[in-house]
Enzyme design. Structure first.
Site, PDB file in Angstrom:
ATOM      1  N   LYS A   1       0.855  -1.187   0.000  1.00  0.00           N
ATOM      2  CA  LYS A   1       0.000   0.000   0.000  1.00  0.00           C
ATOM      3  C   LYS A   1       0.891   1.237   0.000  1.00  0.00           C
ATOM      4  O   LYS A   1       1.961   1.232   0.623  1.00  0.00           O
ATOM      5  CB  LYS A   1      -0.859  -0.045   1.273  1.00  0.00           C
ATOM      6  CG  LYS A   1      -1.949   0.997   1.371  1.00  0.00           C
ATOM      7  CD  LYS A   1      -2.772   0.779   2.646  1.00  0.00           C
ATOM      8  CE  LYS A   1      -3.951   1.726   2.739  1.00  0.00           C
ATOM      9  NZ  LYS A   1      -4.765   1.483   3.951  1.00  0.00           N
TER      10      LYS A   1
ATOM     11  N   SER B   1      -9.547   1.133   2.889  1.00  0.00           N
ATOM     12  CA  SER B   1      -8.650   1.994   2.138  1.00  0.00           C
ATOM     13  C   SER B   1      -7.535   1.222   1.424  1.00  0.00           C
ATOM     14  O   SER B   1      -6.938   1.744   0.500  1.00  0.00           O
ATOM     15  CB  SER B   1      -8.032   3.031   3.077  1.00  0.00           C
ATOM     16  OG  SER B   1      -7.209   2.425   4.039  1.00  0.00           O
TER      17      SER B   1
ATOM     18  N   SER C   1      -9.713  -1.346   7.000  1.00  0.00           N
ATOM     19  CA  SER C   1      -9.085  -1.081   5.704  1.00  0.00           C
ATOM     20  C   SER C   1      -8.276  -2.236   5.134  1.00  0.00           C
ATOM     21  O   SER C   1      -7.957  -2.233   3.948  1.00  0.00           O
ATOM     22  CB  SER C   1      -8.192   0.163   5.806  1.00  0.00           C
ATOM     23  OG  SER C   1      -8.985   1.327   5.864  1.00  0.00           O
TER      24      SER C   1
END
Lengths: 560, 560
Positions: free
Chosen positions: B137, B212, B236
């Protein structure tokens, strides 16, 4: 059980009632009204106990916690016998030092009787602390007691629940027998508040016992308790331990349960207060931590980490391997007084002679202090002010007051990030000691405070949290190591300008007014006989390692 | 290596340049310009890879991380071969899904070549992840890459240091090969930002990949990476894992190092974001955690706890003992859609049939949600606003905005204490499951979200963090368990008023507009083929237990 005190009464009435109630329930034979509190008498209290205690009581109260639980488990001492001996000695100590806030003798006596009955009936103990009296700083909630945290607002408010630590100690067989005095809100380096006032040092009552866990320090220094529970946000376990020549452990947060203890600034998590034991030997501290951790406090306290007692680390050290120890004899900011310098030097020599490796080490304590101060003042004293407003007690004007108002939320996040960067930098510095085929440093050795001990009222002038507070910001593990006592004939004063010691060796010139003041306050004829104590510091959550090294050091020091 | 982008250019120029630069350095043979991103095409991408990849590439990218490191260690696959296969598949995935932010192919290729050379020369691997490509990420700092955390302010700013986790993964032999898209500031349940826009779901591009860590979800769902690194503050890791049928671990804070990763709201410690792995099997998650923890991250990350991998706990579970599992099929606030209810039911039946004990369990998720919301909005969005102001990018108007301004410092302490009380109450509730000679519950089973998956733009309407966010407030350990796919013929819609299911069985009436909306959004003909995933939740820092139970469940589910 405290006299029922009206929570709506004016603060002075509540305070006066509290003072009168401290010894409630203690048998009259343990109370000697002729003994009086003093903040000026310089005579050590060393000879007092023998004048009031029976030989048996004297003998029991001279044992450390490890010896006590051994005798209790062997049945050579009973829980009632031990409780009574320590209650008697503690009551004497309280008369002289004003160190206790509440004896819970009646309840404690019943608990001790039950333990003795269990032992008689089954031949077994309830747990590893079977029958051990324990004193606790007045942040520990115990059903039926008051918990003040040094504020009048707590007087007359009776707890209906035990804090997690007390539950655990009880399950292990301990008898929590007395709650001890502390500085208001745990926020000052002398033990003083509007609850019962000031507490003195048993080695010299013109001196402070330190703070904030000063009632513990004084009581244990007088051997009125074999094991105490203190807390430490900026040195509050270690300073009183140092001033009374005790072994005190500041664990990392999340090892010993703090849950349901009362604190000031609750919810402030930038730098967290921790709870830990104070006692007369490192073996006693080990007994405490091993027992508490063995009860899996993480099942009850959300902040405790599931880390069981780690025998491997412990045995590795006690197996006698060479230790690598950094030495920060001073931090470049405030030079320790001559007896503290001697203590470091002597311990260093003994360690080197025993084959351990020592090398210089220095931490940026200025940065740490700024972070600690930011964390402790970020509410602009709002929490303190609202707490004293609840009772109307007067402000003692001693708190760390920020010149600014409260910070914004974003400011406090910046403080937390600054702390994290500081912690990370220290880890890098620590890891870097492991070059050239050598493992990294095990612990570092450093003063607890630059001053041997503050005289009553002196703390305002000699306050320097660099040596203690850095450990709090790092959340490292530390243990105090009592080394010696101030020797008037040996620990001579430095030159008046502070640039050379008594033997004429040059000293680094004072770098600040505080540095100069602390050097100048030292006077051998006044400080003589006071304990001199240093500390060792390990990384975060290294209690086993630090306690094992403390035992190595105890074996090397002449004091114990 | 990104095209050098001027940090002083207007935000739109930076954003456009970023979009153009994502595939920079990727060999032209891996780029297929005819493939186009879509947010409307409902055709699953299942058949696409076979049209572009060689049989060898297809075979490699069908392996899970455990099988890959085994083949790499046996020398049947080379690091370059594996990197190229996944880069090819990931580049295809990015064209279709808009899921990546930066390929670092040239550097990754050199790293893979060095690993192959090491293996050729010594016959040994660098570490347990030797040659394994890992996607991260875009919060992970890597030397030479940009790190945006979903904000334009990060475009053009090149990292000069690796975050601790990347350092550790590299030392273990991993090849971090691509950085993935995320929602702005990690603060939204769809992956959308001004950096490169929106990311789609490979099972149906009219649906969101979630957020996310949605770029990870989409890329892994497309099997463009065998192992991903996500973060989780309110779900997330788990929501994108759920929406793409992945195994995703939300560890407790302090187990996997977050240090030097970029985050929004840095310093906000009331509820902390954690970093964890997402992958195609629970064994892959185990490999990740075992490897990272094995490198003692606590020596480098001040927030990591010194807890080594605990084989005892792990082996105890896999030894086949009976598990005690609480089931929270709904929380009394928002009823899950029919496929989620079926997944819980089917897994429950299989567990029971395998001899495990299941019983009802319910957490007060309303209280948890209020705490989480307080924690996430306590700065009155000040941090978000100052970050978007740095680049001038427009506000997406999606953030959790508090109706109030920023809280005071004392307010935030109240939030922290409320969280602590909630955590403590949950521990009591959990301990109480251990009555009558039974040990307490091992884990509980519950939906990840009440919705199967949000369509693009739907998150605003179906946002409910109760099932995920409660775990964050508790800082418990959770793992997603993919169970099934939506079956149009089986997972029929409930009655329009939501009071009975398709078979006519009564359902609890909707208790809120949100509850009603989520029930009504479900449509079998639209949702068909989407993965359906649940989660198991263990106590704090119980990663070994949760991962072992995830393996038990994998063996019971038909899906894997």
């Amino acid at each position: 059980m405290p006299t029922k005190i009206d929570v709506n009464a004016p603060w002075k009435e509540r305070s006066d009632a509290k003072k009168r109630s401290v010894l409630d329930g203690v048998p009259a034979r343990f109370i000697h009204p002729e003994l009086e509190f003093s903040t000026t008498d310089t005579t050590p209290l060393t000879d007092v106990p023998a004048r009031y205690l029976s030989p048996e009581e004297l003998s029991i109260t001279s044992l450390d916690a490890v010896a006590l639980v051994r005798s209790l488990a062997q049945g050579t001492l009973s829980a009632v016998q031990v409780l009574d001996a320590f209650t008697h000695r503690a009551a004497i100590g309280h008369r002289l030092l004003n160190c206790c806030l509440e004896f819970r003798y009646r309840d404690a006596r019943q608990e001790a009787e039950r333990l003795d009955a269990l032992y008689r009936q089954t031949g077994t103990t309830l747990g590893p602390l079977h029958g051990l009296p324990i004193s606790v700083k007045d942040q520990c909630r115990i059903v039926g007691t008051e918990t003040t945290c040094g504020f009048v607002a707590g007087i007359g408010v009776v707890d209906d629940d035990d804090c997690t630590l007390v539950q655990i100690l009880r399950r292990a067989g301990a008898v929590v027998f007395v709650k001890t005095n502390l500085s208001f809100g745990c926020m000052w380096g002398e033990t003083i508040n509007n609850v019962i006032g000031r507490t003195s040092n048993p080695f010299n009552r013109a001196f402070s016992c330190g703070g904030s866990s000063g009632g513990e320090g004084a009581l244990l220094g007088f051997r009125g308790s074999p094991m105490g529970v203190g807390t430490d946000l900026g040195g509050s376990i270690r300073s009183p331990s140092a001033y009374q020549g005790l072994w005190g452990l500041r664990p990392s947060s999340g090892r010993i349960p703090y849950h349901r203890m009362l604190n000031s600034m609750e919810g402030n998590e930038i730098v967290e207060s921790v709870v830990g034991p104070m006692s007369h030997s490192p073996e006693s501290l080990e007994l405490f931590v091993r027992t508490v951790v063995g009860q899996q406090p993480w099942l009850h306290d959300p902040k405790c980490h599931p880390i069981p007692w780690r025998d491997g680390v412990f045995d590795d050290i006690l197996g006698g391997r060479k230790l690598r120890i950094g030495v920060q004899d001073w931090d470049g900011c405030v030079l320790p007084q001559p007896p503290v310098r001697r203590a470091i030097r002597e311990l260093e020599q003994k360690l080197r002679a025993a084959g351990h490796e020592l090398f210089p080490w220095r931490v940026d304590q200025t940065e740490a202090l700024e972070i600690l101060t930011s964390a402790m003042t970020c509410d602009g004293r709002g929490d303190h002010d609202r707490t004293i407003a609840r009772s109307g007690e007067p402000d003692l004007q001693l708190f760390f007051r920020s010149s600014r108002g409260p910070d914004s939320v974003l400011d406090t996040w910046d403080h937390a990030m600054r702390r994290l960067q500081f912690q990370a930098a220290l880890l890098r510095q620590w890891n870097a000691t492991g070059t050239e085929g050598q493992p990294p440093m095990d612990v570092y050795l450093t003063p607890v405070n630059p001053s041997v001990c503050p005289k009553h009222g002196d703390y305002q002038r000699v306050r320097y949290l660099g040596y203690t507070g850095t450990v709090n910001v790092l959340d490292f593990t530390a243990c105090t190591i009592p080394v010696t006592f101030v020797d008037e004939a040996v620990d001579l004063a430095d030159s008046p300008d502070g640039t050379s010691d008594a033997a004429g060796n040059p000293l680094p010139a004072p770098v600040s007014e505080l540095d100069r003041t602390i050097r100048q306050r030292y006077d051998p004829s006044v400080y003589k006989g006071l304990p001199v104590t240093v500390q060792i510091v390990g990384r975060r959550l290294e209690e086993e390692k630090v306690l094992a090294i403390a035992q190595v050091m105890r074996r090397l020091t002449a004091l114990q």
